[in-house]
Design an enzyme around this catalytic site. Structure first.
Site, short mmCIF file in Angstrom:
data_model
loop_
_atom_site.label_atom_id
_atom_site.label_comp_id
_atom_site.label_asym_id
_atom_site.label_seq_id
_atom_site.Cartn_x
_atom_site.Cartn_y
_atom_site.Cartn_z
N HIS A 18 0.63 -0.85 -0.14
CA HIS A 18 -0.10 -0.17 -0.39
C HIS A 18 0.93 1.34 0.23
O HIS A 18 1.40 2.05 0.85
CB HIS A 18 -1.03 0.30 1.35
CG HIS A 18 -2.26 -1.11 0.96
ND1 HIS A 18 -3.62 -0.90 0.99
CD2 HIS A 18 -1.74 -3.12 1.49
CE1 HIS A 18 -4.06 -2.10 0.88
NE2 HIS A 18 -3.37 -2.99 1.24
N GLY A 173 -9.51 -1.81 3.50
CA GLY A 173 -10.06 -1.53 4.39
C GLY A 173 -11.23 -2.89 5.80
O GLY A 173 -10.54 -3.69 5.33
N HIS A 200 -8.31 -7.93 -0.61
CA HIS A 200 -8.45 -8.08 -0.03
C HIS A 200 -9.40 -9.45 1.08
O HIS A 200 -10.87 -9.35 0.90
CB HIS A 200 -8.52 -7.01 1.30
CG HIS A 200 -7.03 -6.36 1.40
ND1 HIS A 200 -6.71 -5.75 0.16
CD2 HIS A 200 -6.30 -6.39 2.26
CE1 HIS A 200 -6.02 -4.66 0.99
NE2 HIS A 200 -5.06 -5.13 1.40
N GLU A 203 -8.58 -11.95 5.91
CA GLU A 203 -8.10 -11.72 6.80
C GLU A 203 -8.80 -11.03 9.15
O GLU A 203 -7.48 -10.71 9.00
CB GLU A 203 -7.18 -9.84 6.54
CG GLU A 203 -6.49 -9.01 7.15
CD GLU A 203 -5.94 -7.95 6.59
OE1 GLU A 203 -7.19 -7.44 5.60
OE2 GLU A 203 -5.22 -7.49 6.78
#
Ligand SMILES: O=c1[nH]cnc2c1ncn2[C@H]1C[C@H](O)[C@@H](CO)O1
Ligand SMILES: [Zn+2]
Length: 343
Positions: A18, A173, A200, A203
């Site tokens: 990122h 996010g 993502h 997680e």
């Protein structure tokens, strides 16, 4: 056990990094200076704000750390510098191909348009390609906690910005409160444009379903995917489809996706033939670099040069580049790893 010097020699691919979580201390100070902001802090204090404390208990607490740098990333000049800075750090890790991701919607607090934000990051990446032996592509993140109507505004960027550096889409996010299914229609629009997708997923505890939903929605790569650890059926699907898992050891412990080394599934998934890869996620927030992440894996699992070579070939296969570009990277990596094996 592999020596750090040997790890340093290895060419690497980094798929998951990122922009806003990976700025060097020097860069943070430069960005503040550029906008006339006096941070009024010692270097230690700056890092204290930008890095996760050991007491972090969840992904959401981890994500709070980004609030510190985002006000500095609201101009074209600063976004350009930031992208250059992240690519420069990766080049120091001997990364030859990387993808930097960021959420353009987070950089509009001053006068930038979405398009200008993306162009700035591309410009920084392109400048780094001139100065270092690295190829840098860019992924756009939609943040889950942002209304889908607003995320849709990212889609035209893939047509409007005619630049080969812009190669893919991600959802990042808050995975705790916003499951993947909520974005099904959005992702249909992304994939129908021919844009490649990594998401993502898995997680946080209880988020395993997102992994399989992501694959069904067209993701060829998964950011982290840790929660596949307890689900052999998912592992079988990931193996069969050659889905790449972008794992980031430091980050995975800091977000408390994992609490004990014995729970970390990297080696078990690797042995099952799943295409695991090693990434930093966020160099600054996680206080790491790719060298350190490789050293962790080498120490934990006695990973050898040939193992690192294999996962880099997995990363090349999963990269959002053309088949010809992949072939060139495969060849280069095979040659360089063979030289390292010879000593
Ligand atoms: O590990 C992560 N999981 C989910 N979201 C993340 C992670 N690291 C960074 N982000 C978010 C915070 C950043 O502001 C955003 C874009 O880079 O992506
Ligand atoms: Zn991430």
């Amino acid at each position: 056990m592999l020596k750090p010097e040997t790890i340093a020699l290895m060419p690497k691919v980094e798929l998951h990094c990122h922009l806003d979580g990976s700025l060097s201390l020097t860069c943070i100070k430069q960005l503040a200076n550029n906008i006339g902001k006096d941070l009024n802090m010692s270097d230690e204090e700056i890092l204290k704000h930008a890095q996760v404390p050991e007491t972090t208990q969840s992904l959401l607490e981890y994500l709070e750390r980004f609030d510190f740098v985002l006000p500095l990333l609201q101009s074209y000049v600063n976004l350009e510098l930031a992208a250059y800075d992240v690519a420069r750090q990766a080049a120091e890790d001997n990364v030859k191909y990387m993808e930097i991701r960021f959420a353009p919607g987070q950089h509009l607090e001053k006068n930038l348009s979405l398009e200008e934000a993306v162009e700035a990051v591309i410009a920084g990446a392109a400048r780094a390609e001139e100065d270092f032996d690295i190829v840098v592509n860019i992924l756009l993140c939609g943040l889950r906690q942002v209304p889908v109507e607003r995320l849709k505004k990212l889609l035209p960027l893939f047509d409007e910005i005619d630049d080969e550096h812009l190669v893919g889409f991600d959802l990042a996010g808050d995975e705790v409160n916003y499951p993947q299914v909520k974005f099904k229609k959005l992702l249909e629009k992304v994939t129908s444009r021919g844009v490649q997708v990594t998401l993502h997923a898995g997680e946080c505890p209880g988020c395993a379903q997102n992994i399989i939903d992501s694959v069904e929605m067209g993701a060829t790569r998964i950011g982290h995917g840790i929660m596949t650890k307890d689900i052999p059926e998912y592992q079988e699907i990931l193996t069969k489809l050659g889905i790449v898992l972008e794992m980031a050891p430091s980050s995975n412990f800091q977000t408390k996706a994992i609490r004990e080394l014995s729970e970390y599934p990297f080696m078990a998934l690797y042995k099952r033939g799943i295409h695991v890869t090693i990434n930093t996620d966020n160099r600054t927030v996680s206080n790491t670099n790719l060298q350190k992440e490789y050293e962790k894996i080498a120490n934990w699992y006695d990973f050898q040069i040939s193992d690192f070579e294999r996962i880099n070939h997995y990363a090349i296969d999963g990269a959002f580049i053309s088949e010809d570009e992949k072939e060139l990277l495969h060849q280069r990596f095979s040659e360089e790893y063979a030289k390292i094996e010879k000593g």
